[in-house]
Design a protein around this motif. Structure first.
Motif, mmCIF file in Angstrom:
data_model
loop_
_atom_site.group_PDB
_atom_site.id
_atom_site.type_symbol
_atom_site.label_atom_id
_atom_site.label_comp_id
_atom_site.label_asym_id
_atom_site.label_seq_id
_atom_site.Cartn_x
_atom_site.Cartn_y
_atom_site.Cartn_z
ATOM 1 N N HIS A 1 0.835 -1.098 -0.020
ATOM 2 C CA HIS A 1 0.060 0.036 -0.054
ATOM 3 C C HIS A 1 0.966 1.264 0.049
ATOM 4 N N GLY A 2 1.809 1.239 0.862
ATOM 5 C CA GLY A 2 2.827 2.466 1.043
ATOM 6 C C GLY A 2 3.661 2.594 -0.355
ATOM 7 N N MET A 3 4.074 1.506 -0.928
ATOM 8 C CA MET A 3 4.587 1.723 -2.416
ATOM 9 C C MET A 3 3.708 2.354 -3.666
ATOM 10 N N LYS A 4 2.143 1.996 -3.542
ATOM 11 C CA LYS A 4 1.384 2.509 -4.251
ATOM 12 C C LYS A 4 1.204 4.015 -4.158
ATOM 13 N N GLN A 5 1.087 4.423 -2.912
ATOM 14 C CA GLN A 5 0.874 5.566 -2.552
ATOM 15 C C GLN A 5 2.116 6.401 -3.014
ATOM 16 N N LYS A 6 3.471 5.915 -2.909
ATOM 17 C CA LYS A 6 4.401 6.747 -3.463
ATOM 18 C C LYS A 6 4.415 6.921 -4.782
ATOM 19 N N LEU A 7 3.789 5.805 -5.494
ATOM 20 C CA LEU A 7 3.771 5.912 -7.055
ATOM 21 C C LEU A 7 2.770 6.826 -7.297
ATOM 22 N N VAL A 8 1.904 7.025 -6.737
ATOM 23 C CA VAL A 8 0.549 8.082 -7.161
ATOM 24 C C VAL A 8 0.922 9.350 -7.047
ATOM 25 N N ILE A 9 1.594 9.802 -5.769
ATOM 26 C CA ILE A 9 2.490 10.906 -5.522
ATOM 27 C C ILE A 9 3.262 11.298 -6.522
ATOM 28 N N ILE A 10 4.283 10.432 -6.911
ATOM 29 C CA ILE A 10 5.160 10.661 -8.066
ATOM 30 C C ILE A 10 4.146 10.915 -9.577
ATOM 31 N N SER A 11 3.250 10.295 -9.708
ATOM 32 C CA SER A 11 2.460 10.426 -10.848
ATOM 33 C C SER A 11 1.817 11.891 -10.973
ATOM 34 N N ALA A 12 1.337 12.575 -9.650
ATOM 35 C CA ALA A 12 0.881 13.618 -9.541
ATOM 36 C C ALA A 12 1.718 14.888 -9.728
ATOM 37 N N LEU A 13 2.917 14.566 -9.620
ATOM 38 C CA LEU A 13 4.079 15.488 -9.598
ATOM 39 C C LEU A 13 4.840 15.775 -11.062
ATOM 40 N N ILE A 14 4.415 14.645 -11.963
ATOM 41 C CA ILE A 14 4.952 14.684 -13.266
ATOM 42 C C ILE A 14 4.622 15.906 -14.041
ATOM 43 N N HIS A 15 3.665 16.561 -14.110
ATOM 44 C CA HIS A 15 3.329 17.746 -14.786
ATOM 45 C C HIS A 15 3.210 18.975 -14.124
ATOM 46 N N LYS A 16 3.931 19.120 -13.021
ATOM 47 C CA LYS A 16 4.183 20.368 -12.042
ATOM 48 C C LYS A 16 3.069 21.089 -12.046
ATOM 49 N N PRO A 17 2.104 20.666 -11.322
ATOM 50 C CA PRO A 17 0.872 21.200 -11.065
ATOM 51 C C PRO A 17 1.075 22.487 -10.372
ATOM 52 N N LYS A 18 0.135 23.513 -10.672
ATOM 53 C CA LYS A 18 0.004 24.642 -10.010
ATOM 54 C C LYS A 18 -0.870 24.576 -8.728
ATOM 55 N N LEU A 19 -1.716 23.749 -8.564
ATOM 56 C CA LEU A 19 -2.563 23.288 -7.272
ATOM 57 C C LEU A 19 -2.483 22.086 -7.161
ATOM 58 N N PHE A 20 -2.220 21.613 -6.018
ATOM 59 C CA PHE A 20 -1.917 20.116 -5.436
ATOM 60 C C PHE A 20 -3.002 20.031 -4.581
ATOM 61 N N LEU A 21 -3.866 18.844 -4.853
ATOM 62 C CA LEU A 21 -5.008 18.700 -3.869
ATOM 63 C C LEU A 21 -4.745 17.226 -3.409
ATOM 64 N N LEU A 22 -4.867 17.077 -2.197
ATOM 65 C CA LEU A 22 -4.434 15.735 -1.381
ATOM 66 C C LEU A 22 -5.455 15.563 -0.412
ATOM 67 N N ASP A 23 -6.097 14.177 -0.306
ATOM 68 C CA ASP A 23 -6.949 13.807 0.728
ATOM 69 C C ASP A 23 -6.174 12.776 1.581
ATOM 70 N N GLU A 24 -5.895 13.136 2.761
ATOM 71 C CA GLU A 24 -5.130 12.391 3.830
ATOM 72 C C GLU A 24 -3.885 11.685 3.035
ATOM 73 N N PRO A 25 -2.967 12.661 2.589
ATOM 74 C CA PRO A 25 -1.619 12.051 1.700
ATOM 75 C C PRO A 25 -0.719 11.291 2.680
ATOM 76 N N PHE A 26 -0.912 11.710 4.094
ATOM 77 C CA PHE A 26 0.498 10.765 4.931
ATOM 78 C C PHE A 26 -0.069 9.329 5.263
ATOM 79 N N VAL A 27 -1.262 8.956 4.880
ATOM 80 C CA VAL A 27 -2.006 7.680 5.468
ATOM 81 C C VAL A 27 -1.064 6.473 4.425
ATOM 82 N N GLY A 28 -0.374 5.512 5.230
ATOM 83 C CA GLY A 28 0.137 4.540 4.650
ATOM 84 C C GLY A 28 1.598 4.833 4.261
ATOM 85 N N LEU A 29 2.019 5.982 4.430
ATOM 86 C CA LEU A 29 3.513 6.439 4.101
ATOM 87 C C LEU A 29 4.240 6.172 5.551
#
Length: 237
Positions: free
Chosen positions: A136-164
Motif C-alpha cells: 500500500h505504501g509503495m502504491k501511495q508513493k507511485l501515485v504521489i510521483i504521478s501527481a508531480l509529473i506535470h508540475k501542477p499549480k494546485l496540488f490537492l490531497l486527501d489524507e496524503p500521509f496515510v500509508g507512508l
C-alpha cells in the motif's frame, strides 16, 4: 490560485455535505483542511477536482471556472484521493508513462522527474515490477510521483500521509515546501493535526459542512495547540 465562493453540495437534496463554503488559497500557500469524519472535506476536494458536481457557488483555479473550463482546470491541478486506485496490471513505470502521456509531457522532462522522485521515495528499483506486487505504501508513493509529473499549480490531497512510512512522510513535507517556494499552492486534508500546525501557513476547520475557523495558522491557534482548538470546536453545539 484557488477561489471557492459560497459552494454548497447535497447528496440527498436535504442535508448539505458542504454548506456555503468560501475559501481562498494563494500561490505558495500550504493550506491544511481539518475536520471530523463526514465533515465535508472529501466532498469539497472532489468538487474542486471536478470529480463530483456541486449545487451552488463557484470554484476557480488560476482564474478558470471548474464547471465552465474543466480541461483548463485539470491541466493545472493534481489530485490524490484518500484511497487512490491504480492500474495494477501495469508496471510502475508504465503507469507513470501513461500519466505523462495524458499531460503531454516531453520525454526528457518526464524521465528526469520520474528518476528524481522514484529515487527520493526509494521505489526506483521496482518500477519495472507490476503494481499488483506493490505494498500500500509503495502504491501511495507511485501515485504521489504521478501527481508531480506535470508540475501542477494546485496540488490537492486527501489524507496524503496515510500509508507512508516516516521517511516518506518527511520527504513529502519537504516536497511541499519546495513546491510552494516555486509558487505552487498545496491544499490537503488530514487528521494529523501536528502536521498542520508545524507545516501549514494557513488552516481551515470544517464542521458539519460549514467552515468554523479559517485563516493564518498561528493566528488561529495563538498560544494554544491546534488540537485544543479543534476539540473546543467539536464540543460546541
Amino acid at each position: 490560485m484557488l477561489k471557492i465562493e459560497h459552494v454548497s453540495k447535497s447528496y440527498d437534496g436535504v442535508k448539505k455535505a458542504v454548506n456555503d463554503v468560501s475559501l481562498v488559497i494563494e500561490p505558495g500557500d500550504i493550506f491544511g483542511f481539518v475536520g471530523h469524519n463526514g465533515a465535508g472535506k472529501t466532498t469539497l476536494l472532489k468538487s474542486i477536482a471536478g470529480i463530483i458536481d456541486f449545487d451552488e457557488g463557484d470554484i476557480f483555479v488560476d482564474g478558470f471556472h471548474v464547471k465552465k473550463n474543466p480541461m483548463d482546470v485539470k491541466k493545472r491541478i493534481a489530485y490524490i484521493p484518500d484511497n487512490p486506485d491504480v492500474y495494477e496490471s501495469l508496471s510502475g513505470l508504465e503507469y507513470l508513462e501513461l500519466i505523462a502521456d495524458v499531460f503531454e509531457m516531453g520525454q526528457e522532462d518526464r524521465a528526469k522527474i520520474i528518476d528524481q522522485y522514484a529515487t527520493l521515495f526509494e521505489i526506483r528499483d521496482v518500477l519495472n515490477n507490476p503494481i499488483s506486487s506493490y505494498s500500500h505504501g509503495m502504491k501511495q508513493k507511485l501515485v504521489i510521483i504521478s501527481a508531480l509529473i506535470h508540475k501542477p499549480k494546485l496540488f490537492l490531497l486527501d489524507e496524503p500521509f496515510v500509508g507512508l512510512d516516516p521517511k516518506a512522510s518527511f520527504q513529502l513535507k519537504e516536497i511541499f515546501k519546495m513546491m510552494c517556494e516555486q509558487g505552487t499552492a498545496i491544499f490537503f486534508s488530514t487528521h494529523v493535526l501536528e502536521v498542520v500546525e508545524k507545516l501549514c501557513n494557513k488552516v481551515a476547520i470544517i464542521k458539519q459542512g460549514k467552515i468554523v475557523a479559517y485563516g493564518e495558522t498561528q493566528k488561529i491557534i495563538k498560544d494554544q495547540s491546534l488540537e485544543s482548538i479543534f476539540m473546543e470546536i467539536q464540543k460546541e453545539s
